[in-house]
Write a protein that holds these residues in place. Structure first.
Motif, short mmCIF file in Angstrom:
data_model
loop_
_atom_site.label_atom_id
_atom_site.label_comp_id
_atom_site.label_asym_id
_atom_site.label_seq_id
_atom_site.Cartn_x
_atom_site.Cartn_y
_atom_site.Cartn_z
N ASP A 32 -16.45 11.70 13.90
CA ASP A 32 -15.73 10.64 13.18
C ASP A 32 -16.11 9.24 13.67
N VAL A 33 -17.41 9.01 13.79
CA VAL A 33 -17.92 7.72 14.26
C VAL A 33 -17.56 6.60 13.28
N LEU A 34 -17.60 6.91 11.99
CA LEU A 34 -17.34 5.85 11.01
C LEU A 34 -15.91 5.31 11.14
N ALA A 35 -14.96 6.20 11.41
CA ALA A 35 -13.58 5.76 11.59
C ALA A 35 -13.46 4.92 12.86
N LEU A 36 -14.18 5.31 13.90
CA LEU A 36 -14.16 4.55 15.17
C LEU A 36 -14.70 3.14 14.96
N VAL A 37 -15.86 3.05 14.31
CA VAL A 37 -16.55 1.76 14.20
C VAL A 37 -15.95 0.88 13.10
N GLY A 38 -15.49 1.52 12.02
CA GLY A 38 -14.87 0.74 10.94
C GLY A 38 -15.86 0.02 10.05
N LEU A 39 -17.13 0.47 10.06
CA LEU A 39 -18.15 -0.11 9.19
C LEU A 39 -18.81 1.04 8.42
N ALA A 66 -21.23 -2.97 17.26
CA ALA A 66 -19.82 -2.70 16.95
C ALA A 66 -19.39 -1.37 17.58
N ALA A 67 -20.28 -0.37 17.51
CA ALA A 67 -19.97 0.92 18.12
C ALA A 67 -19.84 0.78 19.64
N GLY A 68 -20.72 -0.02 20.24
CA GLY A 68 -20.66 -0.22 21.69
C GLY A 68 -19.33 -0.81 22.12
N VAL A 69 -18.83 -1.78 21.36
CA VAL A 69 -17.54 -2.40 21.68
C VAL A 69 -16.40 -1.39 21.52
N LYS A 70 -16.41 -0.67 20.41
CA LYS A 70 -15.33 0.31 20.16
C LYS A 70 -15.35 1.43 21.20
N LEU A 71 -16.55 1.87 21.56
CA LEU A 71 -16.64 2.92 22.59
C LEU A 71 -16.09 2.42 23.92
N GLU A 92 -13.30 4.78 24.88
CA GLU A 92 -13.80 5.82 25.79
C GLU A 92 -14.04 5.32 27.20
N ARG A 93 -14.21 4.01 27.32
CA ARG A 93 -14.50 3.39 28.62
C ARG A 93 -15.64 4.12 29.36
N PRO A 94 -16.84 4.22 28.75
CA PRO A 94 -17.94 4.88 29.46
C PRO A 94 -18.30 4.11 30.73
N ASP A 95 -18.75 4.82 31.76
CA ASP A 95 -19.25 4.15 32.95
C ASP A 95 -20.56 3.42 32.64
N VAL A 96 -21.39 4.07 31.83
CA VAL A 96 -22.69 3.50 31.47
C VAL A 96 -22.91 3.66 29.96
N THR A 97 -23.28 2.55 29.32
CA THR A 97 -23.58 2.56 27.89
C THR A 97 -24.98 1.98 27.69
N TYR A 98 -25.77 2.62 26.83
CA TYR A 98 -27.08 2.08 26.47
C TYR A 98 -27.10 1.87 24.96
N LEU A 99 -27.37 0.62 24.56
CA LEU A 99 -27.41 0.25 23.14
C LEU A 99 -28.82 -0.20 22.80
N GLY A 101 -21.52 13.04 37.13
CA GLY A 101 -20.11 12.83 36.84
C GLY A 101 -19.76 11.57 36.08
N ALA A 102 -20.77 10.75 35.73
CA ALA A 102 -20.48 9.52 34.99
C ALA A 102 -20.27 9.83 33.51
N LYS A 103 -19.46 9.01 32.88
CA LYS A 103 -19.30 9.09 31.43
C LYS A 103 -20.36 8.18 30.82
N VAL A 104 -21.22 8.75 29.96
CA VAL A 104 -22.38 8.02 29.45
C VAL A 104 -22.35 8.02 27.92
N ALA A 105 -22.66 6.86 27.33
CA ALA A 105 -22.74 6.75 25.87
C ALA A 105 -24.02 6.03 25.48
N VAL A 106 -24.67 6.54 24.43
CA VAL A 106 -25.91 5.95 23.92
C VAL A 106 -25.76 5.75 22.41
N VAL A 107 -26.06 4.54 21.95
CA VAL A 107 -26.10 4.30 20.51
C VAL A 107 -27.42 3.65 20.18
N THR A 108 -28.15 4.23 19.25
CA THR A 108 -29.44 3.68 18.83
C THR A 108 -29.42 3.44 17.32
#
Ligand SMILES: [Zn+2]
Length: 412
Positions: A164-171, A187-192, A196-203, A122-129
């Motif tokens: 639309d990741v490019l619009a989110l990140v602005g780079l 930058a994506a981690g900060v914008k997310l 989105e306020r993920p519970d867990v983010t992995y960058l 049930g956690a909201k999870v985001a990964v950016v590599t």
């Protein structure tokens, strides 16, 4: 809307994690030898990291050997070593297929990730590599957001959990060989976190800068200063932030800056004849311009009449060799899967790297003295948090793949 209440704990691969009480961000800074941070802090370039001396936690942890990107990133997101999750390099000799193959397909992954398990619970999870080569492995069976800087423009809701990741990140989409590829991750981690306020983010970043610049050099301090700004923003947004690395990085050259290379396949072919041994370099991947596929770890397959004992003794006598271990000893010591390791494991010393045959390495892309990794000499990495740890077991050997354990179970 998920109406099921969050569990108190989640258990994955035999390890138990407390449910996140607020947003948690774990950052794997590719190739971040501890001295990069030491020098940047000393130069006054990283005020946020400097502030953690009083309000955070700083440990030195051991990465997985081979100290390469994929084995360590997969260890961090599974919480276990390659003996359990199976990913012990970028590249291996698939004995079943009789071929040298890339190991970046999720079919080679033998353990679930903590990220997928948290999402399932049930956690909201985001990964950016940074590089797309890791995305499929990190995002395996993950119901959440997962994309790379390299292919940010191609992210879709259906396959990456976001569009639309490019619009989110602005780079703009950065070059795969640039510091900007890592900046895009931060930058994506900060914008997310804002949107989105993920519970867990992995960058997870890329070591383009670290392969070129030693700690304290301008480009390295610039990288750390860039990172520091984004870490400060993650902190200001209320996240628990843990920073670690997949491996360190060292100069692999003589005093004139020439690479110290042992071309193992040439040496073994000279001793035993071509076709009797096979040297595999697990650093091999599609992005080799900055290191020429040269690292400090190799594995060797031998065939009759050559014996592992004889070849091992011959290699151990060479200059620049730190360890030569038989498969079972290497797998016990480094926690590796025996079926994906050769008859011998060879580790070079801090200043040396291992090659196959001279003509198989294109060093024309090396515009600065070679820096690389893979050995025991690149095993130590930082493990840093922006919170105090209150219950650290005394005498514990911390690993970089304890990053989520530290973040979820030990920080105040
Ligand atoms: Zn790496």
């Amino acid at each position: 809307m998920n109406a099921t209440p969050a569990p108190a704990r989640v258990t994955v691969n035999g390890r138990s994690y407390a449910w996140p009480r607020g947003p948690v961000v774990v950052v794997c800074v590719d190739g971040c030898e501890p001295d990069y941070l030491t020098q940047a802090i000393a130069a006054g370039r990283t005020p946020f990291l400097a502030s953690l001396r009083d309000r955070g936690t700083c440990l030195t942890a051991d990465s997985v050997v081979p100290s390469f990107t994929n084995p360590n990133n997969l260890s961090i997101v599974t919480g276990v070593p390659p003996a359990v999750h199976g990913i012990c390099g970028n590249y291996f000799w698939d004995r079943d297929a009789g071929a040298e193959v890339m190991m970046n397909d999720p079919k080679y992954l033998r353990a679930p990730t903590l990220l997928a398990a948290l999402a399932d619970a049930g956690a909201k999870v985001a990964v950016v590599t940074a590089k797309d080569k890791l995305r499929a492995l990190l995002g395996h069976r993950l119901s959440g957001i997962c994309f790379s800087s390299e292919k940010a423009a191609e992210a879709t809701k259906a396959t990456h959990g976001i569009d639309d990741v490019l619009a989110l990140v602005g780079l703009p989409v950065p070059s795969v060989y640039s510091a900007a590829l890592s900046e895009f991750v931060f930058a994506a981690g900060v914008k997310l976190l804002e949107r989105e306020r993920p519970d867990v983010t992995y960058l997870s970043t890329t070591d383009y800068v670290q392969h070129k610049a030693a700690p304290g050099i301008a480009a390295a301090n610039d990288f750390c200063a860039m990172m520091d700004g984004y870490l400060a923003r993650l902190d200001a947004l209320g996240a628990t932030v843990v920073v670690t690395a997949d491996h360190g990085m060292n100069a692999k050259t003589d005093a004139f800056g020439r690479p110290n290379v042992l071309y193992l396949q040439d040496l073994l072919d000279h001793a035993y004849g071509a076709g009797t041994t096979r040297v595999i370099l697990p650093i091999t991947d599609p992005y080799v311009v900055h290191h020429g596929a040269l690292g400090s770890f190799a594995t060797v397959y031998v065939s009759s009449p050559v014996t592992a004992a004889d070849a091992g003794a011959r290699i151990a006598a060479l200059p620049g060799i730190e360890e030569v271990l038989a498969r079972e000893d290497a797998c016990a010591r480094f926690e590796l899967p025996p079926d994906r390791v050769g008859d011998l494991v060879v580790v070079a010393e801090r200043l040396s790297v291992l090659g196959t045959s001279r003509e198989r390495h294109d060093l024309s892309g090396l515009d600065v003295p070679l820096r690389s990794h893979g050995g025991i000499s690149e095993q130590q990495v930082p493990l840093i948090a922006n919170r105090r740890a209150n219950t650290l077991p005394p005498g514990r050997r911390w690993r970089n793949f304890d990053a989520f354990d530290l973040a979820l179970n030990h920080l105040s």
